[in-house]
Design an enzyme around this catalytic site. Structure first.
Site, PDB file in Angstrom:
ATOM      1  N   ARG A  15       5.414   7.244 -81.297  1.00 43.62           N
ATOM      2  CA  ARG A  15       4.575   8.098 -82.124  1.00 43.62           C
ATOM      3  C   ARG A  15       4.399   9.459 -81.458  1.00 43.62           C
ATOM      4  O   ARG A  15       4.775   9.660 -80.306  1.00 43.62           O
ATOM      5  CB  ARG A  15       3.210   7.432 -82.362  1.00 43.62           C
ATOM      6  CG  ARG A  15       3.257   6.222 -83.275  1.00 43.62           C
ATOM      7  CD  ARG A  15       1.917   5.488 -83.335  1.00 43.62           C
ATOM      8  NE  ARG A  15       1.618   4.785 -82.102  1.00 43.62           N
ATOM      9  CZ  ARG A  15       0.502   4.096 -81.879  1.00 43.62           C
ATOM     10  NH1 ARG A  15      -0.433   4.045 -82.824  1.00 43.62           N
ATOM     11  NH2 ARG A  15       0.313   3.462 -80.739  1.00 43.62           N
ATOM     12  N   LYS A  75      -1.492   7.741 -77.538  1.00 43.40           N
ATOM     13  CA  LYS A  75      -1.971   6.715 -76.614  1.00 43.40           C
ATOM     14  C   LYS A  75      -2.667   7.343 -75.419  1.00 43.40           C
ATOM     15  O   LYS A  75      -2.557   8.540 -75.146  1.00 43.40           O
ATOM     16  CB  LYS A  75      -0.818   5.831 -76.143  1.00 43.40           C
ATOM     17  CG  LYS A  75      -0.292   4.900 -77.218  1.00 43.40           C
ATOM     18  CD  LYS A  75      -1.376   4.039 -77.849  1.00 43.40           C
ATOM     19  CE  LYS A  75      -1.976   3.037 -76.884  1.00 43.40           C
ATOM     20  NZ  LYS A  75      -3.083   2.238 -77.512  1.00 43.40           N
ATOM     21  N   TYR A  94      -6.341   8.298 -78.441  1.00 40.05           N
ATOM     22  CA  TYR A  94      -6.918   6.977 -78.201  1.00 40.05           C
ATOM     23  C   TYR A  94      -7.091   6.793 -76.695  1.00 40.05           C
ATOM     24  O   TYR A  94      -6.196   7.144 -75.915  1.00 40.05           O
ATOM     25  CB  TYR A  94      -6.006   5.868 -78.739  1.00 40.05           C
ATOM     26  CG  TYR A  94      -5.963   5.770 -80.241  1.00 40.05           C
ATOM     27  CD1 TYR A  94      -7.099   5.410 -80.965  1.00 40.05           C
ATOM     28  CD2 TYR A  94      -4.793   6.024 -80.945  1.00 40.05           C
ATOM     29  CE1 TYR A  94      -7.059   5.317 -82.346  1.00 40.05           C
ATOM     30  CE2 TYR A  94      -4.749   5.930 -82.331  1.00 40.05           C
ATOM     31  CZ  TYR A  94      -5.896   5.578 -83.026  1.00 40.05           C
ATOM     32  OH  TYR A  94      -5.862   5.492 -84.390  1.00 40.05           O
ATOM     33  N   HIS A  96      -9.555   3.833 -75.270  1.00 43.41           N
ATOM     34  CA  HIS A  96      -9.845   2.415 -74.990  1.00 43.41           C
ATOM     35  C   HIS A  96     -10.223   2.229 -73.522  1.00 43.41           C
ATOM     36  O   HIS A  96      -9.558   1.524 -72.756  1.00 43.41           O
ATOM     37  CB  HIS A  96      -8.636   1.540 -75.343  1.00 43.41           C
ATOM     38  CG  HIS A  96      -8.231   1.631 -76.780  1.00 43.41           C
ATOM     39  ND1 HIS A  96      -8.990   1.096 -77.806  1.00 43.41           N
ATOM     40  CD2 HIS A  96      -7.147   2.206 -77.380  1.00 43.41           C
ATOM     41  CE1 HIS A  96      -8.393   1.332 -78.962  1.00 43.41           C
ATOM     42  NE2 HIS A  96      -7.278   2.004 -78.741  1.00 43.41           N
ATOM     43  N   GLU A 118     -10.906   6.274 -81.208  1.00 41.58           N
ATOM     44  CA  GLU A 118     -11.417   4.978 -81.659  1.00 41.58           C
ATOM     45  C   GLU A 118     -12.934   4.899 -81.740  1.00 41.58           C
ATOM     46  O   GLU A 118     -13.471   3.921 -82.284  1.00 41.58           O
ATOM     47  CB  GLU A 118     -10.890   3.842 -80.776  1.00 41.58           C
ATOM     48  CG  GLU A 118     -11.483   3.773 -79.389  1.00 41.58           C
ATOM     49  CD  GLU A 118     -10.757   4.615 -78.354  1.00 41.58           C
ATOM     50  OE1 GLU A 118     -11.054   4.473 -77.160  1.00 41.58           O
ATOM     51  OE2 GLU A 118      -9.873   5.421 -78.750  1.00 41.58           O
ATOM     52  N   SER A 220     -18.298 -17.727 -88.648  1.00 36.96           N
ATOM     53  CA  SER A 220     -17.713 -17.855 -87.316  1.00 36.96           C
ATOM     54  C   SER A 220     -18.754 -18.256 -86.277  1.00 36.96           C
ATOM     55  O   SER A 220     -19.762 -17.575 -86.091  1.00 36.96           O
ATOM     56  CB  SER A 220     -17.058 -16.535 -86.903  1.00 36.96           C
ATOM     57  OG  SER A 220     -16.431 -16.667 -85.640  1.00 36.96           O
ATOM     58  N   VAL A 267      -4.730  -8.768 -81.494  1.00 32.43           N
ATOM     59  CA  VAL A 267      -4.757  -7.356 -81.902  1.00 32.43           C
ATOM     60  C   VAL A 267      -5.854  -6.604 -81.157  1.00 32.43           C
ATOM     61  O   VAL A 267      -5.843  -5.376 -81.106  1.00 32.43           O
ATOM     62  CB  VAL A 267      -4.930  -7.235 -83.428  1.00 32.43           C
ATOM     63  CG1 VAL A 267      -4.762  -5.793 -83.891  1.00 32.43           C
ATOM     64  CG2 VAL A 267      -3.917  -8.121 -84.165  1.00 32.43           C
ATOM     65  N   ILE A 269      -6.201  -6.484 -78.026  1.00 34.28           N
ATOM     66  CA  ILE A 269      -5.779  -6.344 -76.634  1.00 34.28           C
ATOM     67  C   ILE A 269      -6.051  -4.952 -76.080  1.00 34.28           C
ATOM     68  O   ILE A 269      -6.285  -4.786 -74.877  1.00 34.28           O
ATOM     69  CB  ILE A 269      -4.283  -6.732 -76.475  1.00 34.28           C
ATOM     70  CG1 ILE A 269      -3.918  -6.928 -74.997  1.00 34.28           C
ATOM     71  CG2 ILE A 269      -3.383  -5.713 -77.151  1.00 34.28           C
ATOM     72  CD1 ILE A 269      -4.627  -8.081 -74.332  1.00 34.28           C
ATOM     73  N   ASP A 270      -6.058  -3.922 -76.929  1.00 38.16           N
ATOM     74  CA  ASP A 270      -6.392  -2.579 -76.447  1.00 38.16           C
ATOM     75  C   ASP A 270      -7.799  -2.531 -75.858  1.00 38.16           C
ATOM     76  O   ASP A 270      -8.097  -1.679 -75.015  1.00 38.16           O
ATOM     77  CB  ASP A 270      -6.297  -1.557 -77.581  1.00 38.16           C
ATOM     78  CG  ASP A 270      -4.875  -1.045 -77.789  1.00 38.16           C
ATOM     79  OD1 ASP A 270      -4.157  -0.914 -76.788  1.00 38.16           O
ATOM     80  OD2 ASP A 270      -4.497  -0.784 -78.936  1.00 38.16           O
ATOM     81  N   MET A 301       0.716  -1.924 -80.808  1.00 36.32           N
ATOM     82  CA  MET A 301       1.462  -2.528 -81.906  1.00 36.32           C
ATOM     83  C   MET A 301       1.969  -1.510 -82.931  1.00 36.32           C
ATOM     84  O   MET A 301       3.115  -1.581 -83.360  1.00 36.32           O
ATOM     85  CB  MET A 301       0.625  -3.607 -82.594  1.00 36.32           C
ATOM     86  CG  MET A 301       0.499  -4.891 -81.805  1.00 36.32           C
ATOM     87  SD  MET A 301      -0.506  -6.131 -82.651  1.00 36.32           S
ATOM     88  CE  MET A 301       0.524  -6.468 -84.089  1.00 36.32           C
TER      89      MET A 301
END
Length: 373
Positions: A15, A75, A94, A96, A118, A220, A267, A269-270, A301
């Site tokens: 990207r 990223k 991003y 994280h 994010e 849940s 998903v 995991i970040d 991903m």
């Protein structure tokens, strides 16, 4: 303002921070854009496309960091990039940070103003700059899970949708947010049996109303997770606490109760992952096996489909990029409480409370940090 777009260097990340159309918009507002040569090749955009849009092409990343006032990426900056950041930079990408103490430490040391896609919010409390990548990742999670279920990858050899006379796979989606919704759409479309777990009654009602009898919704809790993991073929972890480390909802003890060859796609995991046995993987080596359970934990991903992902991301980041360029970072942040939520690190201060809490730093409110001389 001079805005720099370096080529992404994370493993198999294709990207790019700005597409040519975004460059044109920024240049039309009177700003300069410098792009590292080859930055757009992964999405099918040549240096010539960027030059036609008004960008200046430079041949290495160091020149981008030396000359740019704002760095726009996709990223988190890798170690070599973090070493080039300084107090004069605004970084927009991003990040994280909560599960990444080393990155956080080095961004603090850099003195840069670091704004994380994010954690930028909107008037509804949503995460508009995370949403398109969550949509992509949610849809990809089912493709990746189906691939992992193939026997050659260590999976159980189950086809998600089954065939006439053979029952379909059971897909358990943990978390009914953007990732979970898009994963459910794909899984339902392929004919799988889908169970969605979430703690919000409103979310469960929404899934019931949207998918009707094609999806089973379950409140849940630890018992529900344990029961549904037992005969799951594919489990999607889509839990998100904005800016904070993801909770570990599936433990190693759970794996012993699962069928051999079942698949976990994390998903989250970040943000550190929501499965205890997860660790970040790459597109080059995407899977590993623990106790006969296949884990897919690729930390970027959406990078698998960079063209779709980049255009989707630019659609939502461009207005904020323009605001930062037009007003300067401080004024843009103070003028927009939603953009202000994106500020994670500023001049050596941690300005996002969950990051400070998770990594044991002192917390300085963003507005206070920006007013510090």
């Amino acid at each position: 303002m001079r805005i720099g777009v370096p080529r992404e260097i994370k493993n198999n990340e294709f990207r790019v921070g700005l597409v040519p159309a975004s460059v044109r918009e920024i240049v039309n507002h009177g700003h300069e854009v410098i792009v590292e040569s080859g930055a757009g090749l992964g999405i099918g955009m040549s240096d010539g496309d960027y030059e036609e849009a008004g960008a200046v092409i430079l041949n290495d990343a160091q020149k981008i960091f030396v000359h740019a006032e704002m760095i726009v990426k996709v990223k988190e900056p890798q170690q070599v990039e973090r070493a080039m950041l300084h107090a004069g930079h605004t970084l927009f990408t991003y990040l994280h940070l909560a599960p990444d103490p080393q990155q956080t430490k080095e961004l603090i040391q850099s003195g840069a103003t670091c704004i994380a896609y994010e954690t930028v919010t909107d008037y509804r409390g949503g995460l508009p700059l995370l949403a398109p990548m969550s949509e992509v990742a949610g849809r990809l999670s089912i493709q990746a899970g189906a691939w992992c279920l193939e026997k050659a990858r260590g999976g159980s050899g189950v086809l998600l949708g089954g065939v006439p006379g053979v029952e379909p796979a059971k897909v358990v989606v943990i978390g009914g947010g953007t990732v979970g919704f898009n994963a459910t759409q794909m899984a339902v479309g392929l004919g799988a049996q889908v169970i969605v777990l979430d703690r919000s009654a409103d979310v469960l009602r929404f899934f019931n109303g949207t998918f009707e009898s094609r999806v089973q919704t379950v409140f849940s809790n630890a018992d529900a997770i344990r029961r549904h993991l037992k005969d799951a073929d594919l489990v999607i972890g889509g839990v998100l606490i904005p800016g904070a480390a993801a909770p570990k909802l599936v433990t190693r003890r759970h794996l012993a109760r699962m069928r051999k060859g079942s698949v976990l796609v994390d998903v989250a995991i970040d943000q550190g992952g929501c499965f205890e046995t997860s660790h970040a993987t790459t597109h080059e080596n995407p899977i590993f096996i623990v106790d006969d359970i296949v884990h897919y934990c690729v930390a970027n991903m959406p990078g698998a489909v960079p063209r779709t992902s980049t255009f989707a991301l630019n659609n939502v980041t461009l207005p904020f990029t323009l605001a930062l360029a037009n007003k300067g970072a401080k004024s843009a942040l103070l003028d927009d409480p939603h953009l202000l939520q994106g500020l994670n690190v500023h001049r050596g201060m941690v300005t996002y409370e969950d990051v400070a809490h998770d990594l044991d730093y002192d917390y300085t409110p963003a507005e206070e940090a920006l007013q510090t001389p």
